[in-house]
Design an enzyme around this catalytic site. Structure first.
Site: not given
Lengths: 371, 625
Positions: B330-333
Site C-alpha cells: 500500500a502507501s508505505t512504498v
C-alpha cells in the site's frame, strides 16, 4: 624289569589296592584341571565346585570298588549286564520319562536313571565276551553275530533319541571287533554298507533337531542367532584365545556369557579361550597319557576278554574326547557329548570312572587269572 | 591272513594280532589328533586376529553420547533457550518379556495416559527392537522415586535423565527461535543425505523451526563416544573408553527480549507483526508475530489435540507473519516510488499537480479514486508522501511504467527473500510483465501499473521485506541482510558476526535520497502528515510512512465503511518508520491485518515501540559495532 613287576612278591601297595597309579594320577590331574575351568566357566560359583567335588568323590569311589572285582567276574556277568540293559532300554522306550525332548530316563521312584549309561559298559563287555569265545581273528559268522549284538542297543538308544551315546556305544562295539582282528576286507565292506546306511538314517531315524544340527554344522553362519549360535560363539571363543590364551578367569566369551553351555558340553571352548593353543596341547598330552596307559594295560592283559574290553574302553574314551573337541571346534556336528573328566556333572562321570575301574582291575589282577 | 581251523587257542598269535591292531588304532588316534590340532591351530593361530576382532565385537559396544545443545542468548545476555534435565521413562522392547503386562502395570503405577500409550505403540512400530522408546516424558521427582522403588519388577524399563530444551520466554519468541522436537523420519532422511546420521546417533531432538532450525549445525555440536563392555544381555559391565562430545555453540541473537516483550504486549488482540531493525548493520532487534504459541509444547511432543487446535485456529498462530505474511505494501512504498520518479527525472521536487480525488486515463471508463474523496488540491512529491496522495502516484506510476518500477523495487528487495537466518520466509511478489505472463498467462494492462503506484495490484511484500527496504532508504542505498544471529561465545568470549552487506543501490542523483527522507519526516512532523497525530510530542524525531491496504477491491462508486464490512475483509494497517531522523538507530515496521487505517492503528504502535526504545535503552548500546 617287566618280570620283576609281575613277581607276586614284589607287588607294590598300589597293586595290592588294585590301583594303577599312573592312570589314577592322570585322571586326578584332568579332574583338577576340570575344577579350575568349571570355576571360571560357572561364574566363580563355589556351589558348582562343591557339587562337582561330591560327584568326583562318588565316581572315584565307584572306580576303586570296581577295581577290586576280578576281571573273571566281569566276564561271567557280561551276558547278564547286557540282557538287563537291553530290557531297561526297552522299558525306557515304553515308559521312560521325557526330558529335554528326549526319552532317556527311567524313573525308579527314588532316582532317575539312564539305562544307556549301563550300556556304555555292558556293550563292550558283551562284545568282548562273545568274540573272545572263539579263536581270533573272528570268522565272518562271528562278526555278523557281533554286529547283531551291537545293532539292538545302538538303535534303541538312537531312538530315544540320544545320538551321541548311541555313537559312543556303537564305536565301543566296533573297537572290540577291530581289535579282535576283523579282516580288512570286511572292514571295507562294512564301511561301504555304513555309507549306504547314512541316507536311511537321515530320512528315517534322525529327528528334525538332529538334522538341523547337522545342517548347522555344515554351515553355522546360515543361522547365527539360532541353531548356529552355539558353534559360532564357540569358535570365536577358541579362536580369540590365540596362542597363549586370555588367562584364567579372563575369557570374555565365557565371563560375559556369550558362550552357551559353558561349564558342560562347551567347556573345551572356555579352556581354549583362557589357556590358548599351548594349553590345548598340554591338555591333549594328558588325555594321550591316559589313552596310552589304557592301551598298555590292554596289551599286557593275558586273556582275550580282558584285552578286548580294556582296549575298547580306552578307545571309546578317546572317541569321547575327540567328538567333544571336534564338535566344539566345529569339525563335527554338535552331539551332546561332554568333555570327559573336565565337563561339569552327569551320570556319565560315574560310568566313565567305573570303566576306568575295570581297566585298573584288568591291569592289576592279571595274576589271579587262569589261563 | 587265512583263517586257521585249530581248536587250541594260539595265545601268542592272538597277542600279536592284538598288538598289531593296537598299533594301528594308535596310529589312527595320532591321525585324528593331527586333524583336531591342525584345526585348532587354524582357529587360534592362523585366524587369531579375525576371531579376536569378533570376540571384541561381541563384548565391546560403542555407544554414542549426545552433545549438549548450544544455548541461545539475547543481545543483553538474557537466556532465551536453555537445557533442563528431564526424566523420561523408557522401554527397550527387546528386553521386556510381556510388553502388554508391563505397560498396564506401569500405566497404573505412574498414571500414564492413554494418549501416551497410543504414542508409544505408534513409536514401537517404527523403532528397532533394541532401541529405547519413550513411554512417558517429564516425570516428576515423585514419579521417578516411585518407579525407582519398583524398577526391579520391570526389566528393560528405565528412567533416563536427559537434558531437554526449555524456552523461558514461551510465546514471546516462538516465531524467531522456533523450537526443537523429536527427530522424525523426514529429518532422519535429511541427516542421512547430509552424512550427519552418526553425529545424531544419540540425539533425540532437532531444530524444527526458526533459529533452532536455521542454526542447527552450530547448536547441535559433535557426538561423543563411550566404549563399553557388555555381556550377552547387552548389560554394560564397565566403560573402557570415553570420548566426550563437543557441545554445540552458545549463540547470541540480535534480539532484545525486553523490547520484544513490549511489542508482544502492544500486539495483543491483533493479528499482525512488528519488525525492528538496526539500519546500521541489519541486526534484527525484534521480530514478533501475533498471535503466537508456546514452543515448549512441541519439545516433548505436542498432543494431537493441542496441535489440531493450533492448526485449525482461524488466527493461524503457526504462521510467522513477519516473514511469511504477504501483504500489499500500500502507501508505505510511496517514498520508494517517488525516489524512482525523481531519479528517472519523470518528476522533479518541484513538479506539481492538482488532485481532484480521481485519476482518469484517456479511453478508460473507470476512474482511480484517491482515498480522500474530494482530493488534496495542489500537491508536489513531498506533500504527496506526507498526505499520502494517491492520484499523484497513479500518475507517477503511469509515467514510469511497470518495467522501470519492477526493476527498481527488486533492488530494494521486493519480491525476493531477504536472506534473514530463518527458513520460514516468503518472497512476496514484485509483479512484472514477464511474471504476469508466466503466472496468469495474461498481458500486462496499463491499469495494473496504476494500482502498483499505490502498492496494490499484484504487489505483495512481507513486513520484513518492507523493513529491509526502509533500511536501504535511510542508508542512502547501503544494503544489509537482516540478521537474527549477533555472534557466539567462543571460550567464554563474545565473538560478533560481521554485518552482511550487499552491493549498494546507487542513484543517478544521490541528492534524491534526502528529498524522500524529508517527505517521510514531514509525514510525521508537518502539519498535514498522516502520522503527525500518532507521533505528537515525542522526545525524539522520527520519520515514517503510513499505509492502508485494501484486502478486497471496492467498487468505484462505493465507499469504504469499516463497520459494515466483515472483520476479515477490513483494511490492513501498515506503518514504516525510523528514528532518530538525523541519525537513524532503528527501523520499525508494523503490519496489522484487518485493523483499519495505517495512521490510526499501525502508527501508534510504532510510536510506542520507539518510545520504549529511546526512553529505556541507551542509544549507544544499539550503535554500529
Amino acid at each position: 624289569m617287566l618280570r620283576s613287576k609281575l613277581d607276586p612278591n614284589k607287588r607294590s601297595i598300589w597293586q595290592k589296592m588294585h590301583i594303577d597309579l599312573p592312570l589314577l594320577l592322570g585322571l586326578l590331574t584332568l579332574m583338577g584341571v576340570g575344577l579350575f575351568v568349571i570355576y571360571s566357566a560357572g561364574g566363580r560359583d563355589w556351589d558348582l565346585i562343591e557339587r562337582q567335588l561330591i560327584r568326583l568323590a562318588l565316581a572315584l569311589t565307584v572306580m576303586l570298588a570296581v577295581a577290586q572285582v576280578p576281571p573273571l567276574a566281569y566276564r561271567r556277568l557280561s551276558v547278564h549286564f547286557y540282557v538287563v540293559g537291553i530290557l531297561m532300554l526297552v522299558a525306557v522306550l515304553v515308559m521312560g520319562t521325557v526330558g529335554k525332548g528326549a526319552q532317556r530316563w527311567l524313573d525308579l521312584g527314588f532316582m532317575r536313571f539312564q539305562p544307556s549309561e549301563i550300556m556304555k559298559l555292558a556293550v563292550p563287555m558283551m562284545m568282548a565276551w562273545y568274540i573272545s569265545r572263539f579263536n581270533l581273528p573272528p570268522r565272518l559268522l562271528h562278526i555278523i553275530g557281533g554286529f547283531l549284538l551291537l545293532v539292538a542297543p545302538t538303535l534303541l538308544i538312537a531312538k530315544q533319541p540320544d545320538l551321541g551315546t548311541s555313537l559312543l556305544i556303537a564305536s565301543s562295539g566296533l573297537f572290540v571287533l577291530f581289535l579282535a582282528g576283523m579282516s580288512w576286507k570286511l572292514i571295507g565292506s562294512v564301511a561301504i554298507l555304513g555309507s549306504a546306511f547314512a541316507p536311511v538314517m537321515w530320512f528315517f531315524l534322525m529327528k528334525d533337531y538332529q538334522k538341523q544340527r547337522v545342517l548347522t554344522f555344515l554351515n553355522p553362519e546360515s543361522d547365527p542367532l539360532g541353531s548356529g549360535y552355539h558353534i559360532i560363539q564357540s569358535k570365536i571363543a577358541i579362536g580369540s584365545g590365540g596362542f597363549s590364551g586370555k588367562g584364567w578367569l579372563h575369557g570374555t566369551q565365557s565371563q560375559l556369557e556369550f558362550l552357551p553351555e559353558r561349564h558342560t558340553d562347551f567347556i573345551f571352548a572356555v579352556f581354549s579361550e583362557e589357556f590358548g593353543f599351548t594349553g590345548i596341547l598340554l591338555l591333549l598330552v594328558l588325555y594321550c597319557f591316559i589313552i596310552v596307559r589304557g592301551m598298555i594295560i590292554a596289551t599286557r592283559a593275558q586273556e582275550a576278554y580282558s584285552k578286548l574290553l580294556a582296549g575298547s574302553l580306552t578307545l571309546t574314551f578317546f572317541v569321547y574326547v575327540f567328538v567333544n573337541m571336534g564338535m566344539v571346534s566345529g569339525i563335527l556336528p554338535v552331539v551332546g557329548v561332554p568333555l570327559p573328566l573336565v565337563s561339569y556333572g552327569g551320570t556319565s562321570m560315574v560310568t566313565l570312572l567305573a570303566g576306568f575301574g575295570m581297566l585298573m582291575a584288568i591291569g592289576t589282577q592279571r595274576r589271579l587269572l587262569s589261563r | 591272513m587265512p583263517p586257521k581251523r585249530i581248536t587250541i587257542r594260539d595265545h601268542s598269535a592272538e597277542a600279536n594280532l592284538f598288538a598289531r591292531r593296537t598299533v594301528i588304532t594308535l596310529l589312527g588316534i595320532v591321525g585324528l589328533l593331527c586333524v583336531l590340532i591342525s584345526n585348532l591351530y587354524y582357529l587360534q593361530v592362523t585366524r587369531f586376529q579375525d576371531y579376536q576382532t569378533r570376540s571384541n565385537g561381541n563384548r565391546i559396544k560403542v555407544l554414542p553420547v549426545a552433545p549438549n545443545r548450544g544455548l541461545i542468548y539475547d543481545r543483553n545476555g538474557e537466556l532465551l533457550a536453555e537445557n533442563r534435565p528431564s526424566f523420561t521413562l523408557e522401554v527397550v522392547p527387546e528386553q521386556v518379556e510381556d510388553l502388554n503386562q508391563t505397560l498396564s502395570e506401569l500405566a497404573a503405577l505412574l498414571q500414564i495416559s492413554d494418549e501416551d500409550l497410543e504414542d508409544f505403540r505408534q513409536e514401537l512400530k517404527s523403532q528397532r527392537r533394541f532401541k529405547p522408546v519413550a513411554l512417558k516424558s517429564r516425570l516428576s521427582h515423585e514419579e521417578v522415586a516411585l518407579f525407582s522403588a519398583n524398577q526391579h519388577k520391570y526389566p528393560g524399563v528405565s528412567v533416563e535423565a536427559r537434558l531437554t530444551r526449555y524456552y523461558p520466554y514461551g510465546e514471546t519468541l516462538t516465531h524467531m527461535l522456533g523450537y526443537v522436537a523429536k527427530i522424525n523420519k523426514k529429518d532422519l532422511q535429511k541427516l542421512v543425505e547430509a552424512g550427519q546420521e552418526d553425529n545424531y546417533a544419540a540425539t533425540y531432538n532437532i531444530g524444527k523451526q526458526g533459529v533452532e532450525k536455521f542454526h542447527e549445525d552450530r547448536l547441535h555440536g559433535q557426538v561423543g563416544y563411550q566404549e563399553v563392555e557388555v555381556n550377552n544381555q547387552g548389560r554394560i559391565i564397565r566403560t573402557l573408553e570415553f570420548q566426550p562430545p563437543t557441545p554445540g555453540e552458545d549463540i547470541i541473537l540480535n534480539v532484545d527480549v525486553k523490547l520484544q516483550r513490549v511489542i508482544q504486549g502492544l500486539m495483543q488482540g491483533y493479528r499482525g507483526s512488528v519488525v525492528v531493525i538496526d539500519p546500521n548493520n541489519g541486526a534484527v532487534l525484534a521480530l514478533y508475530s501475533n498471535p503466537s504459541y508456546d514452543p515448549n509444547l512441541f519439545v516433548h511432543g505436542i498432543s494431537s489435540k493441542d496441535y489440531r487446535r493450533l492448526l485449525q485456529s482461524p488466527d493461524r498462530p503457526l504462521i510467522n507473519r513477519a516473514t511469511q505474511g504477504q501483504y500489499p505494501p500500500a502507501s508505505t512504498v510511496k517514498p520508494h516510488l517517488a525516489l524512482l520518479g525523481l531519479d528517472e527525472e519523470v518528476i522533479t521536487p518541484q513538479t506539481r499537480m492538482f488532485d481532484r480525488g480521481t485519476y482518469r486515463l484517456k479511453n478508460v471508463e473507470r476512474p482511480w479514486r484517491d482515498w480522500k474523496k474530494w482530493g488534496h488540491g495542489w500537491v508536489d512529491v513531498t506533500k504527496s508522501i506526507e498526505v499520502s496522495c494517491d492520484t499523484f502516484f497513479y500518475d507517477l506510476a503511469y509515467r514510469l511504467g511497470i518495467d522501470s518500477i519492477s526493476e527498481m523495487m527488486v533492488k530494494f528487495g521486493f519480491g525476493d527473500y531477504t536472506g534473514i537466518d530463518l527458513y520460514e520466509e516468503s518472497d512476496g511478489n514484485m509483479p512484472s510483465r514477464g511474471w504476469k505472463r508466466a503466472k496468469h498467462n495474461q498481458p500486462w494492462y496499463i491499469g495494473d501499473t496504476i494500482s502498483v503506484g499505490i502498492g496494490q495490484s499484484y504487489w505483495t511484500t512481507t513486513p520484513l521485506q518492507l523493513a529491509k527496504s526502509v533500511t536501504v532508504l535511510v542508508n542512502h542505498g547501503t544494503r544489509y541482510v537482516p540478521q537474527l544471529m549477533r555472534g557466539r561465545y567462543v571460550d567464554g568470549e563474545i565473538q560478533l558476526n560481521a554485518p552482511r552487506e550487499l552491493s549498494p543501490l546507487v542513484l543517478k542523483h544521490p541528492q534524491n535520497w534526502d528529498v524522500v527522507l524529508d517527505a517521510m519526516y514531514g509525514t510525521v512532523n508537518r502539519e498535514h502528515g498522516t502520522a503527525r497525530k500518532a507521533f505528537k510530542d515525542t522526545k525524539y524525531i522520527s520519520a515514517g510512512k503510513t499505509g492502508t491496504a485494501q484486502v478486497i477491491s471496492i467498487a468505484e462508486d462505493e465507499e469504504y465503511d469499516a463497520e459494515k464490512i466483515a472483520e476479515h475483509h477490513r483494511d490492513n494497517a501498515m506503518y514504516i518508520g525510523y528514528a532518530p531522523y538525523d541519525n537513524p538507530q532503528i527501523v520499525v515496521t508494523v503490519a496489522m491485518e484487518n485493523a483499519g487505517g495505517g495512521s490510526s492503528q499501525a502508527a501508534p504502535i510504532a510510536r510506542k515501540v520507539m518510545d520504549y526504545f529511546f526512553e529505556n535503552q541507551p542509544v549507544e548500546s544499539y550503535a554500529a559495532q
